[in-house]
Design an enzyme around this catalytic site. Structure first.
Site, PDB file in Angstrom:
ATOM      1  N   GLU A   3     -15.075 -11.138  -6.398  1.00  0.00           N
ATOM      2  CA  GLU A   3     -13.854 -10.675  -5.574  1.00  0.00           C
ATOM      3  C   GLU A   3     -14.249 -11.058  -4.320  1.00  0.00           C
ATOM      4  O   GLU A   3     -15.392 -10.581  -3.958  1.00  0.00           O
ATOM      5  CB  GLU A   3     -13.413  -9.352  -5.937  1.00  0.00           C
ATOM      6  CG  GLU A   3     -12.664  -9.218  -7.205  1.00  0.00           C
ATOM      7  CD  GLU A   3     -12.038  -7.629  -7.227  1.00  0.00           C
ATOM      8  OE1 GLU A   3     -12.137  -6.742  -5.908  1.00  0.00           O
ATOM      9  OE2 GLU A   3     -11.701  -7.155  -8.475  1.00  0.00           O
ATOM     10  N   GLU A  32       0.200  -8.551  -5.144  1.00  0.00           N
ATOM     11  CA  GLU A  32       0.664  -7.720  -6.268  1.00  0.00           C
ATOM     12  C   GLU A  32       1.645  -6.517  -5.561  1.00  0.00           C
ATOM     13  O   GLU A  32       1.136  -5.755  -5.158  1.00  0.00           O
ATOM     14  CB  GLU A  32      -0.454  -7.161  -7.014  1.00  0.00           C
ATOM     15  CG  GLU A  32      -1.386  -8.171  -7.645  1.00  0.00           C
ATOM     16  CD  GLU A  32      -2.421  -7.465  -8.583  1.00  0.00           C
ATOM     17  OE1 GLU A  32      -1.774  -7.151  -9.484  1.00  0.00           O
ATOM     18  OE2 GLU A  32      -3.472  -7.537  -8.348  1.00  0.00           O
ATOM     19  N   LYS A  80       1.535  -2.622  -6.040  1.00  0.00           N
ATOM     20  CA  LYS A  80       0.229  -1.902  -5.901  1.00  0.00           C
ATOM     21  C   LYS A  80       0.698  -0.817  -4.620  1.00  0.00           C
ATOM     22  O   LYS A  80       0.329  -1.189  -3.600  1.00  0.00           O
ATOM     23  CB  LYS A  80      -0.757  -2.664  -5.489  1.00  0.00           C
ATOM     24  CG  LYS A  80      -1.547  -3.376  -6.731  1.00  0.00           C
ATOM     25  CD  LYS A  80      -2.828  -3.944  -6.456  1.00  0.00           C
ATOM     26  CE  LYS A  80      -3.548  -4.306  -7.742  1.00  0.00           C
ATOM     27  NZ  LYS A  80      -4.834  -4.782  -7.304  1.00  0.00           N
ATOM     28  N   GLU A 121      -3.380  -2.925  -0.581  1.00  0.00           N
ATOM     29  CA  GLU A 121      -3.647  -3.398  -1.829  1.00  0.00           C
ATOM     30  C   GLU A 121      -2.714  -4.398  -2.442  1.00  0.00           C
ATOM     31  O   GLU A 121      -3.177  -5.220  -3.238  1.00  0.00           O
ATOM     32  CB  GLU A 121      -3.978  -2.389  -2.984  1.00  0.00           C
ATOM     33  CG  GLU A 121      -5.220  -1.644  -2.617  1.00  0.00           C
ATOM     34  CD  GLU A 121      -6.352  -2.202  -3.181  1.00  0.00           C
ATOM     35  OE1 GLU A 121      -6.479  -2.840  -3.922  1.00  0.00           O
ATOM     36  OE2 GLU A 121      -7.460  -1.731  -2.664  1.00  0.00           O
TER      37      GLU A 121
END
Length: 578
Positions: A264, A336, A339, A346
């Site tokens: 990541e 996303e 989140k 996030e």
């Protein structure tokens, strides 16, 4: 005519121990936060292909996604989730069933890695004592399925697994995991030829440490260097310092040969960290540090473009490990949105929105982790273009095709001829850093200019690069997929050798007979056929038993793409048949 070159190892042009390091650039594909608005799997895969993304990490082993990725040649890392780690550690038969169902069941999908858990030390510290045993049982299960060479086992750890990270030479893992978990894990990784997976977020480190300068965190070229007082090594960016701290921590436990993979690596384009109040008392801006705003698109764009440029140009070494590769999974493909809501950091790590529109413009992925071209800059004028043309043609570029009457003489412009010449020089020098400079008369692009095989043109926001009738093409190779099994490899091998491939070197007693395996011999034959047919469309298929790669495959590809222990006949990638 192209020159026939025999090499026992796949090389870009020639075996050169001083050649630049290299890396692959992929994405992490999360779906936890936006199941309801995520594009369907086929659309996601098409987006990956459209952006020439050559590897992807998924946070499960979703059968629909794995089926959608079948036959694409995209490398896939799947994950055994944290909740299954304890069972996989305690029960070898469970690990075997999991591998059969989630890896071996997809022979046409190029699964090359299994992540056993994710950030276990942080998310599930109770699993730390059994983590290495789970990894071992998954590895044994892969071996039983004949996939131990093709699929590597690792576990992603957060950077905060380090207790000390500055200066880098003092890098050490936390006391509670160093001897009990990290030492046996590193021994496992070294024994199996795998890599340590690390999740890195220099942007997030910057937000939390106000003494770090913005340019240093973002990797900007004008950043002031920091010096390790113990080694004298100079660090121009935070990423290098974090990587070397990890290398030193590994070395402190006796591990010298294990590589790193960044599973990541992200920089948020908006939002604020969890638990932080709105701006003014909230998250520090990745800009001027005034605390007035949360992370911005502009700074995420700067960071990501610096990272992409670095990986794609091959400048992947660190001060302590100048020969290191840099494999990076960018976190992540999509924002996303579920989140914690749109104001949560996030929810803002994606390169794309769920509607597949870009969050910000980025350099690109370069097609297989490193394909790139050198193009002339029309803005410098004809005199400087002529100087670049003269230098390139006088220092190894093949300029015969741009002579009067030759196939690439037209269009007869300084720009067209200079672009051909500087790209030939760049490719012949292995796309090395600095090989596409020419005093500012040329620069590197990572997306192949569009427009067909015979002529192409491209533009930037400031300069029309021009139209060229020919180019020195980027390197590519055809490699066997060991996962399809020996029968299909043999069928492809027979076809290639019977239809023009030069297979003399893989006969018993010849230079490339060893290793005597179907995968090794098939890769040699497939690549010979592909190169002899000028890398034409459809010449690297063999009913799904082969795929094209655009960069020298690495050790972890051995098995599924088993290429770096045997000779492959390669054509000189810089010469064009005229």
């Amino acid at each position: 005519m192209a020159t026939n070159v025999s090499l026992c190892i796949l090389l870009l042009h020639h075996s050169d121990p001083t050649a630049e390091a290299a890396g692959d650039l992929g994405v992490s594909l999360g779906a936890v936060g936006n199941k309801n608005n995520m594009p369907d799997q086929s659309s996601v895969v098409q987006l990956l292909k459209d952006n020439r993304i050559s590897m992807v990490r998924i946070y499960d082993a979703d059968p629909d996604m794995l089926n959608a990725l079948a036959g694409t040649g995209i490398k896939v890392m799947v994950m055994l989730p944290n909740e299954d780690v304890a069972t996989a550690a305690a029960d070898k038969s469970y690990a075997l069933r999991w591998v059969r169902s989630n890896v071996a069941a997809y022979p046409h999908t190029q699964i090359n890695g299994v992540a056993v858990g994710n950030e276990v030390f942080d998310m599930r510290p109770d699993l730390s004592p059994v983590l290495v045993q789970a990894m071992t049982n998954v590895q044994d299960a892969l071996a039983q399925q004949g996939l131990a060479d093709a699929v590597k086992v690792s576990t992603p750890i957060a950077f905060d697994a380090l207790q000390v990270s500055w200066p880098p030479s003092s890098g050490r893992f936390k006391d509670d995991i160093a001897q009990q978990v990290m030492r046996p894990m590193l021994a496992f990784l070294q024994r199996t030829g795998s890599y340590l997976s690390v999740n890195l977020y220099p942007c997030l480190t910057y937000m939390n440490q106000p003494d770090i300068a913005r340019d240093y965190a973002l990797g900007n070229a004008n950043a002031a260097a920091a010096t390790d007082p113990k080694t004298g090594l100079r660090y121009n960016n935070l990423l290098d310092a974090q990587l070397d701290a990890t290398y030193f921590a590994m070395e402190a436990l006796g591990s010298l040969g294990v590589s790193l993979k960044q599973t990541e690596h992200g920089c948020a384009s908006g939002g604020r960290p969890k638990g932080k109040p709105p701006p003014r008392g909230g998250g520090r801006r990745l800009g001027d540090g005034d605390g007035a705003a949360a992370p911005s698109k502009e700074n995420a764009q700067a960071y990501m473009n610096n990272l992409m440029n670095r990986v794609l140009s091959g400048r992947t070494g660190t001060p302590h490990r100048p020969d290191a590769d840099m494999d990076v999974y960018i976190f992540e493909l999509f924002n996303e949105n579920g989140k914690g809501g749109p104001d949560d950091i996030e929810a803002n790590y994606g390169l794309f929105y769920p509607n597949m529109q870009k969050v910000y413009e980025f350099v690109g992925f370069g097609g297989g982790g490193g394909a790139s071209w050198c193009v002339a800059n029309a803005a410098v004028g004809d005199a400087r273009l002529q100087a670049a043309l003269d230098y390139a043609c006088g220092h190894g570029a093949d300029c015969s095709a741009i002579q009067p009457g030759a196939s690439c003489f037209q269009p007869d412009t300084k720009l067209a001829h200079a672009s051909y010449a500087v790209n030939s020089y760049y490719q012949r020098n292995g796309r090395a850093s600095g090989a596409c400079e020419f005093a500012g008369a040329a620069y590197v692009v990572y997306q192949e200019p569009a427009g067909g095989e015979s002529c192409f043109k491209t533009t930037t926001t400031t300069t029309t690069i021009g139209v060229y009738c020919c180019r020195a093409t980027a390197a590519s190779w055809c490699v066997a997929n060991a996962a399809v099994g020996d029968a299909r490899l043999q069928a492809g091998l027979d076809y290639a050798c019977g239809h023009g491939a030069d297979c003399g070197a893989i006969q018993p007693g010849a230079a490339c007979f060893e290793p005597n395996t179907k995968a090794a011999h098939a890769s040699y034959a497939f690549n010979s056929y592909y190169q002899r047919n000028r890398r034409g469309s459809g010449t690297c298929d063999f009913s799904g038993a082969a795929s094209i790669v655009y960069q020298q495959p690495k050790q972890e590809d051995k098995g599924r793409v088993k290429v770096n222990t045997y000779r492959i006949e390669a054509w000189d990638q810089n010469s064009e048949d005229t």
